[in-house]
Motif scaffolding. Sequence first.
Motif, PDB file in Angstrom:
ATOM      1  N   LEU A  34      -6.817  -7.392   3.854  1.00 16.11           N
ATOM      2  CA  LEU A  34      -6.499  -5.967   3.820  1.00 16.11           C
ATOM      3  C   LEU A  34      -6.457  -5.435   2.392  1.00 16.11           C
ATOM      4  O   LEU A  34      -6.779  -4.271   2.140  1.00 16.11           O
ATOM      5  CB  LEU A  34      -5.149  -5.717   4.502  1.00 16.11           C
ATOM      6  CG  LEU A  34      -5.090  -5.974   6.009  1.00 16.11           C
ATOM      7  CD1 LEU A  34      -3.667  -5.777   6.518  1.00 16.11           C
ATOM      8  CD2 LEU A  34      -6.051  -5.056   6.751  1.00 16.11           C
ATOM      9  N   LEU A  35      -6.083  -6.289   1.453  1.00 14.98           N
ATOM     10  CA  LEU A  35      -5.964  -5.856   0.058  1.00 14.98           C
ATOM     11  C   LEU A  35      -7.318  -5.813  -0.641  1.00 14.98           C
ATOM     12  O   LEU A  35      -7.595  -4.890  -1.420  1.00 14.98           O
ATOM     13  CB  LEU A  35      -5.019  -6.797  -0.693  1.00 14.98           C
ATOM     14  CG  LEU A  35      -4.667  -6.420  -2.135  1.00 14.98           C
ATOM     15  CD1 LEU A  35      -3.912  -5.099  -2.167  1.00 14.98           C
ATOM     16  CD2 LEU A  35      -3.846  -7.517  -2.787  1.00 14.98           C
ATOM     17  N   TRP A  67      -4.236   0.146   6.589  1.00 16.38           N
ATOM     18  CA  TRP A  67      -2.917  -0.133   6.033  1.00 16.38           C
ATOM     19  C   TRP A  67      -1.855   0.560   6.875  1.00 16.38           C
ATOM     20  O   TRP A  67      -2.142   1.548   7.568  1.00 16.38           O
ATOM     21  CB  TRP A  67      -2.828   0.383   4.593  1.00 16.38           C
ATOM     22  CG  TRP A  67      -3.580  -0.447   3.604  1.00 16.38           C
ATOM     23  CD1 TRP A  67      -4.212  -1.630   3.827  1.00 16.38           C
ATOM     24  CD2 TRP A  67      -3.784  -0.142   2.221  1.00 16.38           C
ATOM     25  NE1 TRP A  67      -4.804  -2.098   2.676  1.00 16.38           N
ATOM     26  CE2 TRP A  67      -4.551  -1.205   1.671  1.00 16.38           C
ATOM     27  CE3 TRP A  67      -3.400   0.898   1.395  1.00 16.38           C
ATOM     28  CZ2 TRP A  67      -4.932  -1.230   0.332  1.00 16.38           C
ATOM     29  CZ3 TRP A  67      -3.777   0.877   0.058  1.00 16.38           C
ATOM     30  CH2 TRP A  67      -4.529  -0.180  -0.462  1.00 16.38           C
ATOM     31  N   THR A 125       0.849   4.765  -1.638  1.00 15.91           N
ATOM     32  CA  THR A 125      -0.234   4.442  -2.573  1.00 15.91           C
ATOM     33  C   THR A 125      -1.060   5.682  -2.890  1.00 15.91           C
ATOM     34  O   THR A 125      -1.445   5.909  -4.045  1.00 15.91           O
ATOM     35  CB  THR A 125      -1.140   3.350  -1.986  1.00 15.91           C
ATOM     36  OG1 THR A 125      -0.348   2.223  -1.600  1.00 15.91           O
ATOM     37  CG2 THR A 125      -2.177   2.906  -3.008  1.00 15.91           C
ATOM     38  N   SER A 134       2.689   2.533   3.655  1.00 17.22           N
ATOM     39  CA  SER A 134       2.041   1.963   2.466  1.00 17.22           C
ATOM     40  C   SER A 134       0.889   2.841   2.000  1.00 17.22           C
ATOM     41  O   SER A 134       0.709   3.076   0.794  1.00 17.22           O
ATOM     42  CB  SER A 134       1.529   0.556   2.773  1.00 17.22           C
ATOM     43  OG  SER A 134       2.591  -0.303   3.111  1.00 17.22           O
ATOM     44  N   LEU A 135       0.104   3.325   2.959  1.00 15.52           N
ATOM     45  CA  LEU A 135      -1.031   4.182   2.615  1.00 15.52           C
ATOM     46  C   LEU A 135      -0.554   5.469   1.946  1.00 15.52           C
ATOM     47  O   LEU A 135      -1.111   5.895   0.921  1.00 15.52           O
ATOM     48  CB  LEU A 135      -1.831   4.503   3.876  1.00 15.52           C
ATOM     49  CG  LEU A 135      -3.063   5.397   3.685  1.00 15.52           C
ATOM     50  CD1 LEU A 135      -4.102   4.699   2.822  1.00 15.52           C
ATOM     51  CD2 LEU A 135      -3.662   5.777   5.035  1.00 15.52           C
ATOM     52  N   ARG A 148      -3.141 -10.674   4.729  1.00 14.46           N
ATOM     53  CA  ARG A 148      -2.800  -9.701   3.690  1.00 14.46           C
ATOM     54  C   ARG A 148      -3.896  -9.596   2.631  1.00 14.46           C
ATOM     55  O   ARG A 148      -4.223  -8.505   2.162  1.00 14.46           O
ATOM     56  CB  ARG A 148      -1.467 -10.095   3.041  1.00 14.46           C
ATOM     57  CG  ARG A 148      -0.939  -9.077   2.050  1.00 14.46           C
ATOM     58  CD  ARG A 148       0.407  -9.516   1.494  1.00 14.46           C
ATOM     59  NE  ARG A 148       0.922  -8.555   0.545  1.00 14.46           N
ATOM     60  CZ  ARG A 148       1.635  -7.496   0.871  1.00 14.46           C
ATOM     61  NH1 ARG A 148       1.909  -7.257   2.150  1.00 14.46           N
ATOM     62  NH2 ARG A 148       2.075  -6.664  -0.054  1.00 14.46           N
TER      63      ARG A 148
END
Length: 346
Positions: free
Chosen positions: A173-174, A180, A188, A184-185, A170
Amino acid sequence: MREQDQLNGQLIGWVILCIRFVQGWIFWGGGSRRFIYDPQKLNPYAPQWMANKIQSAMPGALFDLSSVVSFLLHHFILLYVAIIGFSLLELLSGVGLILGFCTRAAAMVTAVISIILMLLFGWQGSTCLDEWTMAVSNLSMGLALILAGSSVYSLDAWFIKRRPHLLQKRWFLLLNSGPWAFTSLRRTAIVFFIFTVIFTVGTYDFYRGAVFSRYHAGPVSADVFHLSLSNGQLDANGSVRFKLNVDAGPSTVPAYIVRIELLDSTNKIVETWTASTLRALPKAALLNHYHYNKIDTGIYGLVAPESAEAEVLLPGQQFTRLNTGSYLLQVYTIDGKRWNLDLDLK
């Protein structure tokens, strides 16, 4: 990772590649100029010292950040640490984007820096809101790079190729890169878009109008000087003490004060300080509040750069005692403008 996800990630990487390089170069350039190519910007004794630039933000800084800037200007160690830290973040985030290393973390740093620069310097730019344009452009590019990461021509991509299991982490990826989850993409991206619209339109309307109001030159002009005169004290011998603050105007050139007059209640001039008198004032007659952009004497009288603030002491000239009553102090700049301050002698 599915083959289609990998292909989509590479497509995004190719699309964003130019933006990643330009954003990286902008921030690398800002940091490298201070640390490598023009280190005098970090020299407190040099004219290029960054504190002068920071002080110039005070007249138009948003959310009362001028008080924060003022605090830093009066505490040298904190000021120096802030300038070094800010410059280092610029340098490292720029390098990170150029190399594609810790791409999302670097992009987030550039986005945050862009917001800070907007709040401080967004009002400046005498031709086309230069600082505002840079801030919103860098913000949008930074947020786009957070979403995209760097899947091609990057160290992140090299690490992924060498150690595919990083895509299961994680933190990677962050902070670095990698696809993603679509949900989530999308969420965001929508949040970033809403913030960008509010930030862009809101600041533009505040600085120039033309959205919810008529076009205007802004609450603080970056084109035209404005002098604020206050705290005036008049003595019977004709001497005057007052506070002078240059709270608007371009930061590239100073204002020049060429003449000051004192008028009585009948508009008769009772004291005059010409350019020759003003340029002969001793240092003790100009009590500057800051050590950087200062009001000083010059060939035309007084030199007053934008954001400078000082207590000015003018000696009496006529060797006669003034009568009690109301007086008017008039300060003239080289462009013919006049600034007034009411005085009372009791």
